[in-house]
Design a protein around this motif. Structure first.
Motif, mmCIF file in Angstrom:
data_model
loop_
_atom_site.group_PDB
_atom_site.id
_atom_site.type_symbol
_atom_site.label_atom_id
_atom_site.label_comp_id
_atom_site.label_asym_id
_atom_site.label_seq_id
_atom_site.Cartn_x
_atom_site.Cartn_y
_atom_site.Cartn_z
ATOM 1 N N CYS A 202 1.020 -1.297 0.073
ATOM 2 C CA CYS A 202 -0.155 -0.171 -0.201
ATOM 3 C C CYS A 202 0.857 1.306 -0.002
ATOM 4 O O CYS A 202 0.631 2.222 -0.861
ATOM 5 N N ASN A 203 2.151 1.118 0.669
ATOM 6 C CA ASN A 203 2.944 2.389 0.847
ATOM 7 C C ASN A 203 3.457 2.762 -0.401
ATOM 8 O O ASN A 203 3.489 3.776 -0.959
ATOM 9 N N ASN A 204 3.937 1.536 -1.081
ATOM 10 C CA ASN A 204 4.810 1.776 -2.412
ATOM 11 C C ASN A 204 3.713 2.017 -3.543
ATOM 12 O O ASN A 204 4.149 2.738 -4.482
ATOM 13 N N MET A 205 2.498 1.495 -3.475
ATOM 14 C CA MET A 205 1.613 2.074 -4.272
ATOM 15 C C MET A 205 1.238 3.503 -4.227
ATOM 16 O O MET A 205 1.433 4.391 -5.497
ATOM 17 N N ARG B 39 -11.174 -7.711 -5.132
ATOM 18 C CA ARG B 39 -11.858 -7.008 -5.803
ATOM 19 C C ARG B 39 -12.028 -5.533 -5.250
ATOM 20 O O ARG B 39 -12.876 -4.971 -4.988
ATOM 21 N N THR B 40 -10.899 -5.081 -5.140
ATOM 22 C CA THR B 40 -10.732 -3.674 -4.873
ATOM 23 C C THR B 40 -10.372 -2.828 -6.138
ATOM 24 O O THR B 40 -9.295 -3.161 -6.514
ATOM 25 N N PRO B 41 -10.998 -1.810 -6.614
ATOM 26 C CA PRO B 41 -10.459 -0.870 -7.550
ATOM 27 C C PRO B 41 -9.635 -0.105 -7.276
ATOM 28 O O PRO B 41 -9.248 0.581 -5.974
ATOM 29 N N ILE B 42 -8.283 -0.178 -7.853
ATOM 30 C CA ILE B 42 -7.204 0.793 -7.586
ATOM 31 C C ILE B 42 -7.113 1.390 -9.019
ATOM 32 O O ILE B 42 -5.777 1.149 -9.803
ATOM 33 N N LEU C 225 3.840 -2.886 -7.663
ATOM 34 C CA LEU C 225 2.976 -2.527 -8.325
ATOM 35 C C LEU C 225 2.057 -3.752 -8.662
ATOM 36 O O LEU C 225 0.948 -3.654 -8.762
ATOM 37 N N GLY C 226 2.714 -4.802 -9.423
ATOM 38 C CA GLY C 226 2.176 -5.920 -9.898
ATOM 39 C C GLY C 226 1.555 -6.511 -8.809
ATOM 40 O O GLY C 226 0.468 -7.347 -8.776
ATOM 41 N N LEU C 227 2.280 -6.685 -7.541
ATOM 42 C CA LEU C 227 1.809 -7.305 -6.474
ATOM 43 C C LEU C 227 0.676 -6.773 -5.931
ATOM 44 O O LEU C 227 -0.409 -7.307 -5.578
ATOM 45 N N ALA C 228 0.691 -5.405 -5.833
ATOM 46 C CA ALA C 228 -0.659 -4.607 -5.453
ATOM 47 C C ALA C 228 -1.611 -4.958 -6.450
ATOM 48 O O ALA C 228 -2.943 -5.167 -5.976
ATOM 49 N N GLN C 229 -1.586 -4.941 -7.751
ATOM 50 C CA GLN C 229 -2.660 -5.034 -8.703
ATOM 51 C C GLN C 229 -3.165 -6.576 -8.582
ATOM 52 O O GLN C 229 -4.561 -6.712 -8.587
#
Length: 177
Positions: A44-47, A130-133, A119-123
């Protein structure tokens, strides 16, 4: 100098046993809860960091194109509501700050490849929950393109340089190196 933050998940008694070791290596040590929550906090921090860096790079690029001195613009941003870590501590514009990767041809720091990986891991995590980012997804796409265009081994703040090279020509076609 960077201040490492350790975000740790696991059994609390095991965290407490290792806490002294973490404080020898980092300025901040935070217990996040069960196994996996430390990694979740890091993702979350890196995103947010990647999104903020892209926003700072875009803002600085626009200001420069509008004739503003980048040091003056950074000063204004850093005393106003646009202030963020990417503008006041790690500015992506060469010549604005000393001791940051942009002052050293984007060498050192946190690599673009690593940011794309995070970001790939966050995606993947967002998809699984099912979290929109939408901004995180766009940041992931930008950093993946950067990796394919020669920025893989540069610091992630090189997004400023990437955007400068992608500026549109008068006919709307992007510049290509």
């Amino acid at each position: 100098m960077a201040k490492l933050t350790f975000m740790v998940g696991g059994l609390e008694e095991e965290f407490k046993a290792a806490q002294e070791l973490f404080t020898c290596m980092g300025a901040n040590v935070i217990y996040c809860g069960q196994v996996g929550t430390g990694q979740a906090a890091k993702l979350c921090n890196n995103m947010l960091l990647s999104i903020g860096m892209i926003g700072t790079a875009e803002t600085m690029n626009l200001g420069i194109r509008l004739g503003l001195d980048p040091k003056l613009l950074a000063q204004i941003l850093n005393m106003s509501s646009g202030r963020c870590w990417s503008s006041d501590t790690y500015n992506p514009v060469p010549g604005v700050m000393e001791g940051v990767p942009s002052a050293n041809n984007y060498q050192g720091g946190y690599g673009t490849t690593l940011m794309a990986k995070d970001l790939g891991l966050a995606q993947n995590t967002a998809t699984n929950t099912r979290t929109p980012i939408p901004l995180g997804s766009l940041a992931h796409q930008i950093y993946r393109v950067m990796c394919s265009r020669g920025y893989a081994n540069k610091d992630f703040s090189s997004v400023f340089q990437f955007l400068r090279e992608e500026e549109a020509q008068p006919d709307g076609a992007p510049k290509r190196a």
